[in-house]
Write a protein that holds these residues in place. Structure first.
Motif, PDB file in Angstrom:
ATOM      1  N   ALA A   1      -0.351   7.302  -4.410  1.00 33.46           N
ATOM      2  CA  ALA A   1      -0.530   8.080  -5.738  1.00 33.46           C
ATOM      3  C   ALA A   1      -0.421   9.514  -5.372  1.00 33.46           C
ATOM      4  O   ALA A   1       0.288  10.059  -6.078  1.00 33.46           O
ATOM      5  N   ASN A   2      -1.223   9.906  -4.130  1.00 29.76           N
ATOM      6  CA  ASN A   2      -0.671  11.245  -3.640  1.00 29.76           C
ATOM      7  C   ASN A   2       0.688  11.530  -3.665  1.00 29.76           C
ATOM      8  O   ASN A   2       1.101  12.605  -3.957  1.00 29.76           O
ATOM      9  N   LEU A   3       1.560  10.821  -3.021  1.00 26.17           N
ATOM     10  CA  LEU A   3       2.757  11.011  -2.666  1.00 26.17           C
ATOM     11  C   LEU A   3       3.580  11.125  -3.873  1.00 26.17           C
ATOM     12  O   LEU A   3       4.576  12.056  -4.282  1.00 26.17           O
ATOM     13  N   THR A   4       3.378  10.276  -4.962  1.00 30.18           N
ATOM     14  CA  THR A   4       3.741  10.305  -6.234  1.00 30.18           C
ATOM     15  C   THR A   4       3.635  11.916  -6.903  1.00 30.18           C
ATOM     16  O   THR A   4       4.284  12.392  -7.523  1.00 30.18           O
ATOM     17  N   ALA A   5       2.146  11.919  -6.699  1.00 31.41           N
ATOM     18  CA  ALA A   5       1.747  13.527  -7.159  1.00 31.41           C
ATOM     19  C   ALA A   5       2.823  14.559  -6.669  1.00 31.41           C
ATOM     20  O   ALA A   5       3.214  15.622  -7.487  1.00 31.41           O
ATOM     21  N   VAL A   6       2.891  14.518  -5.371  1.00 29.66           N
ATOM     22  CA  VAL A   6       3.625  15.666  -4.490  1.00 29.66           C
ATOM     23  C   VAL A   6       5.104  15.473  -5.191  1.00 29.66           C
ATOM     24  O   VAL A   6       5.733  16.630  -5.560  1.00 29.66           O
ATOM     25  N   ILE A   7       5.648  14.402  -5.274  1.00 30.00           N
ATOM     26  CA  ILE A   7       6.990  14.303  -5.754  1.00 30.00           C
ATOM     27  C   ILE A   7       7.293  14.728  -7.253  1.00 30.00           C
ATOM     28  O   ILE A   7       8.042  15.689  -7.543  1.00 30.00           O
ATOM     29  N   ASP A   8       6.180  14.433  -8.108  1.00 30.69           N
ATOM     30  CA  ASP A   8       6.375  14.795  -9.468  1.00 30.69           C
ATOM     31  C   ASP A   8       6.398  16.426  -9.573  1.00 30.69           C
ATOM     32  O   ASP A   8       6.943  16.970 -10.345  1.00 30.69           O
TER      33      ASP A   8
ATOM     34  N   ALA B   1      -1.096  13.519   5.466  1.00 35.35           N
ATOM     35  CA  ALA B   1      -1.984  12.652   4.871  1.00 35.35           C
ATOM     36  C   ALA B   1      -2.588  11.579   5.745  1.00 35.35           C
ATOM     37  O   ALA B   1      -1.778  10.930   6.420  1.00 35.35           O
ATOM     38  N   PRO B   2      -3.944  11.412   5.705  1.00 34.05           N
ATOM     39  CA  PRO B   2      -4.307  10.144   6.666  1.00 34.05           C
ATOM     40  C   PRO B   2      -3.755   8.911   5.778  1.00 34.05           C
ATOM     41  O   PRO B   2      -3.656   8.974   4.693  1.00 34.05           O
ATOM     42  N   GLY B   3      -3.549   7.788   6.618  1.00 34.86           N
ATOM     43  CA  GLY B   3      -2.959   6.754   5.943  1.00 34.86           C
ATOM     44  C   GLY B   3      -1.377   6.699   5.917  1.00 34.86           C
ATOM     45  O   GLY B   3      -0.878   5.767   5.635  1.00 34.86           O
ATOM     46  N   LEU B   4      -0.782   7.814   6.210  1.00 29.97           N
ATOM     47  CA  LEU B   4       0.792   8.126   6.112  1.00 29.97           C
ATOM     48  C   LEU B   4       0.972   7.954   7.533  1.00 29.97           C
ATOM     49  O   LEU B   4       0.803   8.774   8.388  1.00 29.97           O
ATOM     50  N   ARG B   5       1.834   6.960   7.898  1.00 32.34           N
ATOM     51  CA  ARG B   5       1.848   6.738   9.312  1.00 32.34           C
ATOM     52  C   ARG B   5       3.165   7.694   9.950  1.00 32.34           C
ATOM     53  O   ARG B   5       3.266   7.966  10.914  1.00 32.34           O
ATOM     54  N   GLU B   6       4.201   7.723   8.820  1.00 33.35           N
ATOM     55  CA  GLU B   6       5.383   8.501   9.235  1.00 33.35           C
ATOM     56  C   GLU B   6       5.703   9.518   8.313  1.00 33.35           C
ATOM     57  O   GLU B   6       5.078   9.622   7.243  1.00 33.35           O
ATOM     58  N   VAL B   7       6.399  10.384   8.400  1.00 33.15           N
ATOM     59  CA  VAL B   7       6.826  11.466   7.382  1.00 33.15           C
ATOM     60  C   VAL B   7       8.263  11.223   6.965  1.00 33.15           C
ATOM     61  O   VAL B   7       8.921  10.206   7.428  1.00 33.15           O
TER      62      VAL B   7
ATOM     63  N   LEU C   1      -3.657   4.438  -2.747  1.00 28.31           N
ATOM     64  CA  LEU C   1      -4.129   5.835  -2.948  1.00 28.31           C
ATOM     65  C   LEU C   1      -3.075   6.879  -2.250  1.00 28.31           C
ATOM     66  O   LEU C   1      -2.808   7.926  -2.709  1.00 28.31           O
ATOM     67  N   VAL C   2      -2.908   6.464  -1.066  1.00 24.30           N
ATOM     68  CA  VAL C   2      -1.803   7.348  -0.449  1.00 24.30           C
ATOM     69  C   VAL C   2      -0.465   7.477  -1.230  1.00 24.30           C
ATOM     70  O   VAL C   2       0.155   8.535  -1.355  1.00 24.30           O
TER      71      VAL C   2
END
Lengths: 262, 262, 262, 262, 262, 262
Positions: free
Chosen positions: B250-257, B205-211, B247-248
């Motif tokens: 929220a996206n991560l939370t969606a992936v987690i859920d 994801a853009p805005g995500l600096r590391e994995v 925003l980023v």
């Protein structure tokens, strides 16, 4: 640092004659050459030849004049002067080798000027004395012209005080001999690694900042001597140090594998 | 730092063989790899295997040569020399591990050069001595190639003195095993977290600096073991550290859920 | 710093449960949140709950590693080591709170790494020792995500060692209660100030760099309790600190006056 | 610094009431206002009114935390701690006035945070102690909003801890009275200088960086009292300090001469 | 520095009257004027007239507050305070002359503020004392408005504390007299050099950074008095110092030769 | 540094007369000239002629005022003042030669101002004394106008205090004589090298930063005297120091070879 056996160095051109002529005239010497081509080994051999001790200083951005010349230290409630490596070389008539001199700040190299011209003197302002260099003192500096930038460069007034000697990677047959001797490797592995090294040097791939030096070829030979497969050894000693770019690394690996199949 | 039980490390490729071959040849080693993939643990395991003490230095911008080599301290009105960690390693024949070496200034790494080539020597100018490295001394440095910039990079003349080993995140089945062992977590939670981790790593994801590193997955497993709901644990240990962007996040939370519902 | 009465903190979400789970697992914690939302008070309450002493360090640009870890001081002609606040926390098993950690230089935070992972160790190079953190030691850092810039940011390798907790301004009814308690204000004044605060927070006026924090509302309530007219108090405690721009100040004053008329 | 006669200050608005309310609540105060409008004199009068000693620190770029808090000094072979002005104010319950606080580095102001909120504490890391501020301690800072830039500004987290008081140049009749008292000038000269000052303030000439402050009008009145012609005095005390630009200076001289003819 | 003969200074305007009025009122003075117009000599003459000792400080970028105010020095195992020149002037009631004050960092000049307003006090934080300036103390600063840049300028809050006096090059007949006296030169040579100087001042040649000051004309006259040909003297004392540009130097030489033929 | 034989210097123009006139008048001197044209040798000859000792300081970016003036050193538990080279010259009436003065920071040169005008005084603030320069003291500075930049330049207020002398490379017949004397070379080799030097000076090749100085021609002659072939000597002493660019080096070698064939 003084050794009774001459350090292993195989001359390529007139570099030994120029060094010794400059040494006898008391002229300072600048060695130019790429990473890992053998500059340090050459100075070790020349110091042995000239019969003078060798004092080496690895230069860096924070090297101060005091690091070279000396400083006062507190001992038993008294300050005591402790000579730096340059001052020791001046007193003992040693060869003082400033490795990667362009890393030092220009103001640090200015202290070399009175030593590097007809005066051959080291003024030590904090002691209020001026030392005359002992017979046999010789200043040698080295740098890699490929690294130079406007910010990191020797001043012209420093350069014009010196005799220049340019070193490069040795021709194939000499390089094979060096690898075989240094890594105690067999002739075939040495020849294979030299072919890989020359292929990488000619590739001039974008993203590759440096070429494979004699030094990395020796490292690869040592890993092979330890029992690693030639491919693993070459990847770990040649491709890995030369790049972090996955694409460039893949290209290097392809070159390595191609030459190992021969 | 010496432990009688081998630290827990699960090898993925030939990294252990290359390390031990370089160690036996006295060649310095550079570890490349992303944040939290297990570089420190790998060095701990290798030091145990080689039977040598491990001395670790966390590098940073202000690390001076004196911090590595040593300095004079005033004691009882006398200055007394105190060895730095590098000097201790050289004397004791220890493995000296410079963590995140690109953080150190280039001039600090220059002091490593005579140690990292055939000389294996540490000149200590302030003592006026040159130490020969004891048998067993080995220099190991690590860095994250993803962080490198023009300003923060190892010099080529430093790199070409080293053997490169590249580490990455382990494959799924190994990573599950590591999480289960490290966090004392049950197999199902470990498997779920590994699936989340791999989804985040692929998201890019853009805005995500590391994995998501193996380390953050272990942290999440530890919070779950403490009784937190898996969603709360994953948000606090994975999403929160990875981003400050709402925003980023929220996206991560969606992936987690999504992966927790499976 | 230890108090027998639990410091006044009203929880909004799961922040207390996450904090205590991380604390029990020995995982470091990062608090994110805007100016004046109660981060310091939250840490004081959690330290009380966990029964551990609290050691606070206000971070800044010049905070050196020695300021955290300790240094030698000259006493009676001898140098004596004096522990820094981080070292004291490591020895005593205290909670060490680094307030506004992004103000510190990245190299200063690197010293936290061995403390923040499975090692829980603090190497003190100048003493030549490595301390194991005492049971109960917990590292807590805070920052305001709104201030972050490329220059002032935690490194990913630092962030991934931590559990994240995000705090915000409390909902209206909780904020009223806090103001009433903290400023010994009557309910009506507290409610009025909360309405003003929420209006300013929604205004998002250009030129306004920050919004009205719970802290400035408490200050206004304290001035009212001292006998100042509500309008004078709100201008001095809310509008004045938020801006130096005459136009923006006039807008804020209009908002304040409108809500005071209600 | 304590005087038995109240320093001469003529209030313009509610500034005295706001100051004393904040003082009684232990809230820190920030004074905003242009050069030479009387900020220092106002603080002197308020300190007298509150019956507290006044400790003033002129802030600048190099003001270190140690300059505020204190440092160790070597005496008789022992290091002895010497309190800085902030620490003295904290111990004695004095008013500590940081003049032109935006000149200080932001990291220096961070040390004020625990003093400026509910904690009212000064942690002195080098002593390993945390001082509670004595009753009566009050922090006052001042700056000129017209000078502020991105680089020189108070952090929001510092501002939101403070009560703001804005000062400006006084209205004409008050300014005349001040000049007459301060310079022992006659009423007519004072009135003339105030008219000149107000004309210059309205001119807003390009090239004029500051306007004529009450302070420069007082200086001009003092030179007249010494026997200089009013024109010479006004040129030396008003036009000369305000500009180095010959054109702007000529315009100012024209304004001065016009008002002196009246 | 006190001389029984009044230093040679020829007044041009009302500069002496303004200086002495400000001195009697205890107001600080700023002298503006180009290089070599006689600022230093003027202050020497005024100090003699006022009957006060003169303490001069040549300002520069590295002048620290401690250089002005004083510092602790170690002596016999004890630290002893040594007053700086500003503190000595404050105690003795001397005239303290800060030459080229814009060279000093702005933070160094901030220390002057309490001395330069109604307080006339010097707070010495390191001693924990505040000195009242002795009767007769007077602060004088000088700068060259032509050198000023945004970076090197006095702050307005410093300027507005001072009385301004502007000096320039003297009219021809006065300048001739000065040269004749200072260089013990004959009237004809002096007149010739003044004509050359005025021609160069009017030339305003591109590449010429400064004009010929009274000082360089005196130097030329001294070389002539030593027996050098007027052309050689003028080239060495006027053209050489004013430019390194060969073209500009040729133009200056042409001007010089033209006026010497007259 | 004092020699009983006059150092070998062959005058080209009126430089000796101007130097001695300025010396007798106590005026400071600035020498301008390119690298290696003989500035140092000229000052040595003039000091011998004037019968004064010569104290030389090689200037650099880090040269502090204390390096010039002196500092306190700790000895036997007492601080003892040690004069710097400038102070020694002022006390002994020596010629103080600041080599490459533009390398020094401008603030360091400001300390020269009171020495360089009618005062001839050195204020030493740390001692609280002002030294009058002894009879015979003379300040000489040198720089290479070709190196000057906006950042590295003498201030006009420094320049206008000095007498300028410009040196260049000597005409062919004088340069031949110098080379023959300095390198003990035969007339034919000296003439050949002068022809090469003049060809390089006229070439003005892009990429060539400096021209061949008299100094590099002397070095080449010394290598020839040691038995090196003239081509090898000229490449090592002339082409190598002048450039690192392979193309420029090839052009220089072509020039050298062409002139050696003559």
């Amino acid at each position: 640092m003084e050794t009774s056996v001459r350090p292993y160095y195989v001359p390529v051109g007139n570099e030994e004659r120029v060094f010794l002529a400059a040494f006898r005239q008391g002229l300072p010497i600048m060695l130019k050459g790429p990473t890992g081509c053998g500059k340090t080994r050459f100075v070790e051999a020349m110091a042995h030849q000239a019969g003078r001790p060798l004092i080496t200083v690895a230069c860096h951005d924070d090297l101060s004049t005091a690091d070279l010349v000396g400083r006062y230290l507190l001992q038993g409630g008294e300050t005591r002067w402790v000579d730096g490596p340059l001052t020791r070389a001046v007193r003992e008539g040693a060869i003082c080798y400033l490795d990667e001199v362009v890393e030092a700040r220009q103001d640090t190299t200015v202290v070399l000027h009175p030593l590097a011209d007809h005066r051959r003197q080291l003024p030590i302002d904090r002691l209020g004395v001026t030392l005359d260099a002992a017979e046999g003192f010789c200043l040698v500096v080295s740098y890699n012209p490929g690294y130079q930038s406007v910010l990191k460069d020797l001043k012209d007034s420093t350069r014009q005080r010196m005799i220049a000697i340019e070193l490069g990677y040795p021709p194939a047959e000499i390089e094979e001999k060096i690898i075989a001797v240094e890594a105690a490797a067999d002739q075939r592995a040495a020849a294979q690694l030299v072919r890989i090294g020359r292929a990488v040097r000619q590739a001039d791939a974008p993203g590759l900042r440096e070429v494979a030096s004699t030094r990395v070829l020796i490292s690869a030979a040592k890993l092979i001597a330890e029992g690693l497969a030639p491919g693993d050894a070459a990847r770990a000693a040649i491709a890995g140090p030369l790049t972090d770019d996955p694409l460039v690394a893949a290209n290097l690996t392809a070159v390595i594998d191609a030459y190992l199949q021969e």
